[in-house]
Design an enzyme around this catalytic site. Structure first.
Site, PDB file in Angstrom:
ATOM      1  N   ARG A 107       0.834  -1.198   0.000  1.00  0.00           N
ATOM      2  CA  ARG A 107       0.000   0.000   0.000  1.00  0.00           C
ATOM      3  C   ARG A 107       0.869   1.249   0.000  1.00  0.00           C
ATOM      4  O   ARG A 107       1.954   1.275   0.596  1.00  0.00           O
ATOM      5  CB  ARG A 107      -0.918   0.016   1.223  1.00  0.00           C
ATOM      6  CG  ARG A 107      -1.911   1.189   1.181  1.00  0.00           C
ATOM      7  CD  ARG A 107      -2.734   1.294   2.456  1.00  0.00           C
ATOM      8  NE  ARG A 107      -3.606   2.462   2.404  1.00  0.00           N
ATOM      9  CZ  ARG A 107      -4.235   2.968   3.448  1.00  0.00           C
ATOM     10  NH1 ARG A 107      -4.085   2.418   4.650  1.00  0.00           N
ATOM     11  NH2 ARG A 107      -5.008   4.030   3.305  1.00  0.00           N
ATOM     12  N   HIS A 108       0.392   2.281  -0.649  1.00  0.00           N
ATOM     13  CA  HIS A 108       1.106   3.562  -0.733  1.00  0.00           C
ATOM     14  C   HIS A 108       1.295   4.198   0.646  1.00  0.00           C
ATOM     15  O   HIS A 108       0.613   3.871   1.623  1.00  0.00           O
ATOM     16  CB  HIS A 108       0.346   4.530  -1.642  1.00  0.00           C
ATOM     17  CG  HIS A 108      -1.023   4.867  -1.122  1.00  0.00           C
ATOM     18  ND1 HIS A 108      -1.242   5.783  -0.109  1.00  0.00           N
ATOM     19  CD2 HIS A 108      -2.246   4.401  -1.457  1.00  0.00           C
ATOM     20  CE1 HIS A 108      -2.532   5.874   0.146  1.00  0.00           C
ATOM     21  NE2 HIS A 108      -3.171   5.034  -0.664  1.00  0.00           N
ATOM     22  N   ARG A 123       0.061   8.834  -5.604  1.00  0.00           N
ATOM     23  CA  ARG A 123       0.501   8.349  -4.290  1.00  0.00           C
ATOM     24  C   ARG A 123       1.079   6.942  -4.374  1.00  0.00           C
ATOM     25  O   ARG A 123       2.025   6.613  -3.652  1.00  0.00           O
ATOM     26  CB  ARG A 123      -0.647   8.425  -3.281  1.00  0.00           C
ATOM     27  CG  ARG A 123      -1.922   7.655  -3.643  1.00  0.00           C
ATOM     28  CD  ARG A 123      -3.049   8.070  -2.697  1.00  0.00           C
ATOM     29  NE  ARG A 123      -4.305   7.346  -2.903  1.00  0.00           N
ATOM     30  CZ  ARG A 123      -5.279   7.724  -3.718  1.00  0.00           C
ATOM     31  NH1 ARG A 123      -5.130   8.812  -4.464  1.00  0.00           N
ATOM     32  NH2 ARG A 123      -6.401   7.026  -3.793  1.00  0.00           N
ATOM     33  N   GLU A 137      -7.523   2.818  -6.781  1.00  0.00           N
ATOM     34  CA  GLU A 137      -8.385   2.601  -5.624  1.00  0.00           C
ATOM     35  C   GLU A 137      -9.844   2.497  -6.055  1.00  0.00           C
ATOM     36  O   GLU A 137     -10.223   2.916  -7.156  1.00  0.00           O
ATOM     37  CB  GLU A 137      -8.205   3.766  -4.639  1.00  0.00           C
ATOM     38  CG  GLU A 137      -9.057   3.728  -3.378  1.00  0.00           C
ATOM     39  CD  GLU A 137      -8.815   2.505  -2.495  1.00  0.00           C
ATOM     40  OE1 GLU A 137      -9.107   1.379  -2.951  1.00  0.00           O
ATOM     41  OE2 GLU A 137      -8.377   2.690  -1.346  1.00  0.00           O
ATOM     42  N   HIS A 161      -3.641   0.368  -3.351  1.00  0.00           N
ATOM     43  CA  HIS A 161      -4.424   1.105  -2.359  1.00  0.00           C
ATOM     44  C   HIS A 161      -5.115   0.159  -1.385  1.00  0.00           C
ATOM     45  O   HIS A 161      -5.402  -1.002  -1.712  1.00  0.00           O
ATOM     46  CB  HIS A 161      -5.457   1.965  -3.086  1.00  0.00           C
ATOM     47  CG  HIS A 161      -4.853   2.794  -4.182  1.00  0.00           C
ATOM     48  ND1 HIS A 161      -4.378   4.059  -3.983  1.00  0.00           N
ATOM     49  CD2 HIS A 161      -4.605   2.501  -5.498  1.00  0.00           C
ATOM     50  CE1 HIS A 161      -3.884   4.535  -5.122  1.00  0.00           C
ATOM     51  NE2 HIS A 161      -4.006   3.603  -6.045  1.00  0.00           N
TER      52      HIS A 161
END
Length: 199
Positions: free
Chosen positions: A10-11, A60, A84, A151
């Site tokens: 995940r970012h 991101r 996302e 995400h």
């Protein structure tokens, strides 16, 4: 298919994360904390020597991926299918603001029901989209270690689908820059670890 290692990463943190806003497909950049998280996590993940890094094209995730790509010397591949979940008209708002206009819809969503925000995607829709993308990426890859950078909501949803879990919300959402590790072979997907984050 030869056995492959697949990391779901995940970012890093964004201002929307801090403020508790529905982020969705709005292109919100990492904040300074998120950039630091990404750099620290990239140093850790580089020890696994990934040969392919595929990231959502939202900044991101793309910036998070780039921290790792620079260390291991590979180019990040950007894939819009890894974006996302779309939260439609809720994007940019905190829950209290959403509750003013859509109290019933929000309550149903919070309960875990598989409903779509107005103009957005349901959990199953976004999870299936990302699971299909990851399956395609892994099936066509000619390398052994792959990192998927995306995400929280869709990584959880895709993981549950790939593992054959019923319902939604059976796994926790990865924290910012948290990751999970899977093995994938002709026998299917095996979860090795989930929710690993830097302390």
């Amino acid at each position: 298919m030869t056995a492959k290692t697949v990391l779901f990463w995940r970012h890093g943190q964004t201002d929307f994360n801090v403020e508790g806003r529905f982020q969705g497909q709005t292109d919100v950049p990492l904040n300074d904390t998120g950039r630091r998280q990404a750099e620290e996590a990239a140093r850790l993940l580089s020890g696994l020597s990934p040969e392919l890094i595929v990231a959502s094209d939202l900044s991101r995730a793309a910036e998070t991926a780039e921290k790792l790509a620079r260390i291991v010397g590979v180019e990040t591949v950007h894939d819009a299918r890894l974006r996302e979940a779309a939260f439609g008209e809720w994007e940019g708002s905190i829950r209290a603001e959403v509750a003013e206009t859509w109290p019933d819809e929000l309550a149903e969503w919070v309960s875990g029901a598989d409903v779509a925000p107005p103009g957005g995607e349901s959990r199953s829709e976004s999870g299936q989209r990302v699971a299909a993308a990851i399956t395609d990426i892994v099936d066509t890859a000619t390398v052994d270690t792959i990192v998927i950078v995306a995400h929280g909501a869709v990584l959880r949803g895709a993981a549950e689908i790939l593992l054959g879990l019923t319902g939604t919300g059976r796994l926790g959402v990865l924290g910012n820059c948290g990751h999970g590790e899977f093995g994938c072979s002709e026998r299917g997907w095996v979860l090795r670890s989930w929710g690993t984050t830097l302390r």
